[in-house]
Scaffold this motif. Structure first.
Motif, short mmCIF file in Angstrom:
data_model
loop_
_atom_site.label_atom_id
_atom_site.label_comp_id
_atom_site.label_asym_id
_atom_site.label_seq_id
_atom_site.Cartn_x
_atom_site.Cartn_y
_atom_site.Cartn_z
N HIS A 228 -22.42 4.41 -7.44
CA HIS A 228 -21.39 5.33 -6.95
C HIS A 228 -20.48 4.62 -5.96
O HIS A 228 -19.25 4.77 -6.00
CB HIS A 228 -22.04 6.55 -6.30
CG HIS A 228 -21.07 7.55 -5.78
ND1 HIS A 228 -20.81 7.70 -4.45
CD2 HIS A 228 -20.30 8.45 -6.42
CE1 HIS A 228 -19.91 8.66 -4.29
NE2 HIS A 228 -19.59 9.14 -5.47
N GLY B 44 -18.04 2.41 -7.76
CA GLY B 44 -16.98 3.20 -8.39
C GLY B 44 -16.50 2.60 -9.70
O GLY B 44 -17.13 1.74 -10.28
N TRP C 188 -19.36 3.32 -12.55
CA TRP C 188 -19.81 4.62 -12.06
C TRP C 188 -19.61 5.69 -13.13
O TRP C 188 -20.48 6.53 -13.35
CB TRP C 188 -19.09 5.04 -10.78
CG TRP C 188 -19.38 6.48 -10.47
CD1 TRP C 188 -18.51 7.51 -10.50
CD2 TRP C 188 -20.65 7.05 -10.16
NE1 TRP C 188 -19.15 8.69 -10.22
CE2 TRP C 188 -20.47 8.43 -10.01
CE3 TRP C 188 -21.93 6.53 -10.01
CZ2 TRP C 188 -21.51 9.30 -9.70
CZ3 TRP C 188 -22.97 7.40 -9.71
CH2 TRP C 188 -22.76 8.76 -9.54
N PRO D 157 -22.54 12.30 -7.24
CA PRO D 157 -21.09 12.12 -7.10
C PRO D 157 -20.43 13.16 -6.21
O PRO D 157 -19.31 12.97 -5.76
CB PRO D 157 -20.58 12.24 -8.53
CG PRO D 157 -21.62 12.96 -9.27
CD PRO D 157 -22.93 12.63 -8.61
#
Length: 75
Positions: free
Chosen positions: A7, A10, A14, A65
């Motif tokens: 996460h 990104g 992700w 998320p």
């Protein structure tokens, strides 16, 4: 922890991680009455017959998320 690391990175990794996680957990949810779902322990490693633990782990994983803000580098 691995989910949080991906996460933080990104981008496409992700997106792939989140979609794969969602795709593996959501279809395994079992309806347990109106508005109630559970994740069977047979689908979660080390849950050993504990559907409550399995469901909690699944929900926690799906929240990554939305629940955790990752600080920007240099802040």
């Amino acid at each position: 922890m691995a989910g949080l690391a991906v996460h933080a990175a990104g981008g496409p990794p992700w997106t792939a991680w989140a979609e794969g996680l969602r795709g593996s957990i959501v279809p395994r949810l079992v309806a347990d009455g109106p508005g109630l779902l559970r994740l069977s322990a047979e689908h979660v490693r080390f849950a050993e017959g504990d559907d409550v633990l399995a469901t909690a782990l699944g929900v926690l994983a799906l929240q990554a998320p939305y629940r955790y803000a990752v600080p920007e580098p240099g802040r």
